[in-house]
Design a protein around this motif. Structure first.
Motif, PDB file in Angstrom:
ATOM      1  N   ARG A  54      32.184  36.693  32.797  1.00 22.36           N
ATOM      2  CA  ARG A  54      33.604  37.009  32.879  1.00 22.36           C
ATOM      3  C   ARG A  54      33.765  38.419  33.420  1.00 22.36           C
ATOM      4  NH1 ARG A  54      35.652  34.712  27.015  1.00 22.36           N
ATOM      5  NH2 ARG A  54      35.676  32.517  27.642  1.00 22.36           N
ATOM      6  N   VAL A  55      34.825  38.619  34.165  1.00 20.59           N
ATOM      7  CA  VAL A  55      35.189  39.949  34.641  1.00 20.59           C
ATOM      8  C   VAL A  55      36.496  40.320  33.960  1.00 20.59           C
ATOM      9  CG1 VAL A  55      35.796  41.365  36.635  1.00 20.59           C
ATOM     10  CG2 VAL A  55      34.069  39.553  36.870  1.00 20.59           C
ATOM     11  N   ARG A  56      36.489  41.433  33.251  1.00 21.06           N
ATOM     12  CA  ARG A  56      37.695  41.924  32.579  1.00 21.06           C
ATOM     13  C   ARG A  56      38.240  43.120  33.359  1.00 21.06           C
ATOM     14  NH1 ARG A  56      38.398  39.404  27.809  1.00 21.06           N
ATOM     15  NH2 ARG A  56      36.554  38.668  26.732  1.00 21.06           N
ATOM     16  N   TYR A  57      39.552  43.130  33.508  1.00 18.04           N
ATOM     17  CA  TYR A  57      40.242  44.192  34.238  1.00 18.04           C
ATOM     18  C   TYR A  57      40.989  45.071  33.251  1.00 18.04           C
ATOM     19  CZ  TYR A  57      39.370  41.045  38.139  1.00 18.04           C
ATOM     20  OH  TYR A  57      38.768  40.234  39.059  1.00 18.04           O
ATOM     21  N   SER A  58      40.923  46.361  33.463  1.00 22.71           N
ATOM     22  CA  SER A  58      41.666  47.305  32.633  1.00 22.71           C
ATOM     23  C   SER A  58      42.098  48.469  33.515  1.00 22.71           C
ATOM     24  CB  SER A  58      40.801  47.802  31.475  1.00 22.71           C
ATOM     25  OG  SER A  58      39.745  48.601  31.970  1.00 22.71           O
ATOM     26  N   ALA A  59      42.838  49.379  32.931  1.00 21.35           N
ATOM     27  CA  ALA A  59      43.290  50.547  33.682  1.00 21.35           C
ATOM     28  C   ALA A  59      42.116  51.380  34.189  1.00 21.35           C
ATOM     29  CB  ALA A  59      44.219  51.401  32.816  1.00 21.35           C
ATOM     30  N   SER A  60      40.990  51.334  33.485  1.00 18.71           N
ATOM     31  CA  SER A  60      39.843  52.157  33.865  1.00 18.71           C
ATOM     32  C   SER A  60      38.872  51.426  34.801  1.00 18.71           C
ATOM     33  CB  SER A  60      39.099  52.643  32.625  1.00 18.71           C
ATOM     34  OG  SER A  60      38.626  51.532  31.885  1.00 18.71           O
TER      35      SER A  60
END
Length: 137
Positions: A54-60
């Motif tokens: 899985r690839v998780r996206y966040s502000a960083s």
């Protein structure tokens, strides 16, 4: 109208257990019926999440997490993609979908309609997708 018939994962599918010969034959017959009717676009099983990520996206930024993933009720084991004229026709086909675990066992499939490009007509940037679709033929 395109619809995806989504087969939910089970503990067995997540362990990599293959379907029985009887279930494979039943699924093959069903998909042959779809093909003869001219509504089958694609269909396939998915390997267990132990072979995925899985690839998780966040502000960083982005982070990658390797499988397996434990919550099987949220996982997919396979899909069938059909194209039909009406929602009712899709419903009729999905009522005939073989039990993905075998008769008598608890199982669930989910059916979702796909967006069509005309659904995005008012969205800026859709022209690039239309060009890509035209190139694919």
């Amino acid at each position: 109208m395109r619809f995806m018939i989504i087969v939910k994962a089970t503990p067995e599918s997540e362990q990599g257990c293959m379907p029985s010969a009887a279930l494979m034959a039943e699924m093959a017959r069903y998909h042959e019926e779809l093909a003869r009717a001219g509504v089958l676009l694609d269909g396939s099983g998915l390997k267990p999440t132990s072979q995925g990520w899985r690839v998780r996206y966040s502000a960083s930024g982005r982070s990658v997490t390797d499988g397996p993933f434990t919550e099987t009720k949220e996982l997919l084991a396979g899909y069938t993609l059909i194209q039909v004229r009406t929602r009712e026709e899709a419903l009729e086909w999905t009522r005939r979908f073989p039990n993905p675990r075998g008769e008598g066992l608890a199982a669930e499939i989910e059916v979702r309609q796909l967006f069509e490009m005309e659904d995005f007509a008012s969205v800026e940037g859709v022209e690039q997708f239309n060009e890509l679709q035209a190139q694919r033929g």
